[in-house]
Motif scaffolding. Structure first.
Motif, PDB file in Angstrom:
ATOM      1  N   ILE A   1       0.143  -1.152  -5.173  1.00  0.00           N
ATOM      2  CA  ILE A   1      -0.541   0.136  -5.339  1.00  0.00           C
ATOM      3  C   ILE A   1      -0.164   0.841  -6.632  1.00  0.00           C
ATOM      4  CG2 ILE A   1       1.160   1.526  -4.064  1.00  0.00           C
ATOM      5  CD1 ILE A   1      -2.143   2.246  -2.878  1.00  0.00           C
TER       6      ILE A   1
ATOM      7  N   SER B   1      -5.277   5.041  -0.677  1.00  0.00           N
ATOM      8  CA  SER B   1      -4.813   3.848   0.055  1.00  0.00           C
ATOM      9  C   SER B   1      -5.964   3.197   0.790  1.00  0.00           C
ATOM     10  CB  SER B   1      -3.724   4.225   1.066  1.00  0.00           C
ATOM     11  OG  SER B   1      -2.629   4.829   0.420  1.00  0.00           O
TER      12      SER B   1
ATOM     13  N   ARG C   1      -7.351  -0.465  -0.053  1.00  0.00           N
ATOM     14  CA  ARG C   1      -7.289  -1.420   1.044  1.00  0.00           C
ATOM     15  C   ARG C   1      -8.671  -2.033   1.302  1.00  0.00           C
ATOM     16  NH1 ARG C   1      -4.386  -1.213   6.442  1.00  0.00           N
ATOM     17  NH2 ARG C   1      -5.784  -2.235   7.892  1.00  0.00           N
TER      18      ARG C   1
ATOM     19  N   ASP D   1       5.588   1.389  -1.650  1.00  0.00           N
ATOM     20  CA  ASP D   1       5.038   1.948  -2.891  1.00  0.00           C
ATOM     21  C   ASP D   1       6.082   2.390  -3.908  1.00  0.00           C
ATOM     22  OD1 ASP D   1       5.888   4.207  -1.564  1.00  0.00           O
ATOM     23  OD2 ASP D   1       3.935   5.218  -1.537  1.00  0.00           O
TER      24      ASP D   1
ATOM     25  N   SER E   1       0.812  -1.219   0.000  1.00  0.00           N
ATOM     26  CA  SER E   1       0.000   0.000   0.000  1.00  0.00           C
ATOM     27  C   SER E   1       0.854   1.282   0.000  1.00  0.00           C
ATOM     28  CB  SER E   1      -0.886  -0.013   1.255  1.00  0.00           C
ATOM     29  OG  SER E   1      -1.540   1.218   1.417  1.00  0.00           O
ATOM     30  N   GLY E   2       0.206   2.402  -0.273  1.00  0.00           N
ATOM     31  CA  GLY E   2       0.828   3.720  -0.081  1.00  0.00           C
ATOM     32  C   GLY E   2       0.539   4.199   1.344  1.00  0.00           C
TER      33      GLY E   2
END
Lengths: 355, 355
Positions: free
Chosen positions: B267, B215, B219, B242, B207-208
């Protein structure tokens, strides 16, 4: 309210107050003496490119008719806008993104705004952009030619309005301006020399449009490297091919000929990645059977398998240099130096697609 | 000379002539009634978000004190500049290049100029840019949050100056503005669902920064797909990662654990390409042993081997939509519709890194 009227509008108001007074312009002088406005402009700056006789005649006429330089255009320290126009051939393009980023970062530091427009590689769009920049009263322009631009009147119009121009990458040799180029010749020479030294006997060059300076310079680098090592070149070895799709379309046939190439030097990484794909399609091993070298060194070069050998182009530095030259001209720090020609060095990055 | 003074300067001159007359402003009303300027601004537009009592009180005070909307800021048809400010978190980034290209093309068609500035993912730079846009008298702003921006006063300042804002991609939920987002949730759900359906039992999500809406939404898409198919998820399965470099750094260890992942949803494509590289490093076959899916669908996705399965993000369309919404607001064609929330569809592009 104060925020909405920054100080740099004051000279505009001042100029509007005096607008009614008729005043002789560069164009008037040009008409009267039957020369071009750019000749007048350069003569008034005592540019030695103009003959002494012509310079004398123009300066005499200007004095006698009480010529005053256009305050908005020339009295730059006090009355210029702080906005620069930037023309980008394509925004979705790694090298040009890097150039724009370099320009933007320097501009932000120096307190300049940048207007950004893309020509989409079309001459007509480029002309429109120049006119919108004139209307927006930009104080300078940074630009790179669209692939199909071969007339330069619109740029001359900027110069006639005393708006300095800096060309980057795809420069214009038709008019007298400052330039930032990457060292296309040296980058190309180094890449082709490396491929010859690592055993390639028949290296093809996939080029961009032949009228562009970058194509000419990279072609010359290729030809000179081949000549230095006495590797024969024929016309079939240089192809107009500068996209991944074109490379995938034309390469398989070439690889199935008897006298197949064992090396490719491509004008950009997209094209090189297409060649790599085509080699895999026909079952040739890279780099054992075919070597490939690109030009750019963007995200693509890291993503291919094997990773791409390529010529690193330093787009960010190109952008920074272009801005520095322009600002030197705008703020008078570049002094008497005319037609600054800055060359940004390239370097060969050897990875997995060459031996 | 005419070229240098386009018609749209005339209202500026007009306003300067009348500047000496003291005039009550939104800020004065706010101070007098002890409310925020944005409350006044919204009340004057009869925004139902403000209670009827407050709206009545503000409108009464404004009438009694002869309040006139700021001509420069509100009388948009006649006196606005034709320049829009665009904030880009990073210029050298495929998705953002596409967004900028979309904005630029629509702006060129509609006769607007765009000032472009990059925050470089820094909150402080973003604040500086907003102030430079205010000084440059932009008529509207299109922006996406820097990764580390979590305060929004600078954007409120634009709204207080009646400059409309459209957020794209990394939107701001802290203030009341219009937005264009890609359908992160649906894109993420579709990608993870596809990986589950093709046999993945343990899918990691890279994820970021977790505070960003993109995000959170991706998610949620990931979690909901896992839940739907009753695939267990634990905290170790969501990583902050990321970039390509981070992915290459953290992935090999994870792949050598007993309970190794057999799927990765990243991501962005850079990160996905790093995961692919890491799988090859440790000798795991993609997609036979590990499936990988990215998000973006830029040049990288075509260049990897195998080509990347990814969620196509349509950056150009995001940019075009953001411009359309802004222009609707500026030219009054969006009517009464407030807080337009446009969602650009994503779609899963299945290529070689998934089964």
């Amino acid at each position: 309210m104060v925020l909405l009227f920054p100080l740099y509008y004051l000279p505009l108001i001042e100029t509007l107050r005096t607008m009614n007074k008729p005043q002789i312009t560069i164009k008037d002088i040009a008409k009267a003496l039957n020369v071009s406005p750019s000749t007048v402009s350069r003569a008034l700056k005592d540019n030695p490119d103009i003959s002494q006789d012509t310079r004398d005649a123009i300066n005499k006429y200007a004095r006698e008719h009480n010529y005053k330089p256009n305050a908005l255009a020339l009295n730059l320290r006090t009355s210029r806008s702080n906005t620069i126009g930037v023309i980008i051939p394509q925004l979705v393009h790694h090298f040009f993104s890097c150039v724009l980023s370099g320009i933007e970062m320097q501009a932000a530091k120096a307190g300049y705004n940048i207007l950004v427009a893309q020509s989409n590689e079309e001459y007509e769009q480029e002309v429109k952009i120049v006119h919108s920049f004139l209307a927006a009263r930009v104080c300078g322009v940074i630009t790179s030619l669209a692939k199909d631009t071969s007339q330069y009147d619109h740029y001359q119009e900027l110069l006639n309005n005393n708006i300095p121009i800096v060309f980057y990458d795809r420069i214009c040799t038709g008019i007298n301006t400052e330039r930032v180029v990457v060292d296309d010749y040296a980058g190309s020479f180094a890449a082709v020399e490396y491929m010859i030294q690592t055993g390639c006997k028949r290296i093809l060059f996939y080029s961009g449009p032949p009228h562009l300076e970058i194509s000419k310079n990279r072609r010359n680098g290729y030809l000179d490297a081949m000549r230095k090592y006495k590797v024969p070149v024929d016309d079939n070895m240089i192809k107009l091919c500068d996209t991944r799709e074109q490379a995938i379309a034309i390469t398989p046939d070439l690889l199935e000929k008897k006298n197949r190439p064992d090396g490719f030097f491509a004008i950009n990484d997209e094209t090189a990645s297409g060649i790599l794909y085509a080699c895999k399609l026909v079952g040739l091993k890279v780099p054992d059977e075919v070597s490939i070298c690109g030009f750019t060194d963007g995200a693509i070069a890291q993503s291919t398998d094997p990773k791409l050998t390529t010529v690193e182009q330093h787009g960010q530095e190109v952008g920074e240099s272009a801005f520095e030259i322009l600002i030197g001209r705008l703020e008078g720090t570049s002094g008497e130096q005319k037609n600054n020609n800055r060359i940004v060095k390239t370097n060969l990055v050897v990875r997995g697609t060459t031996k």
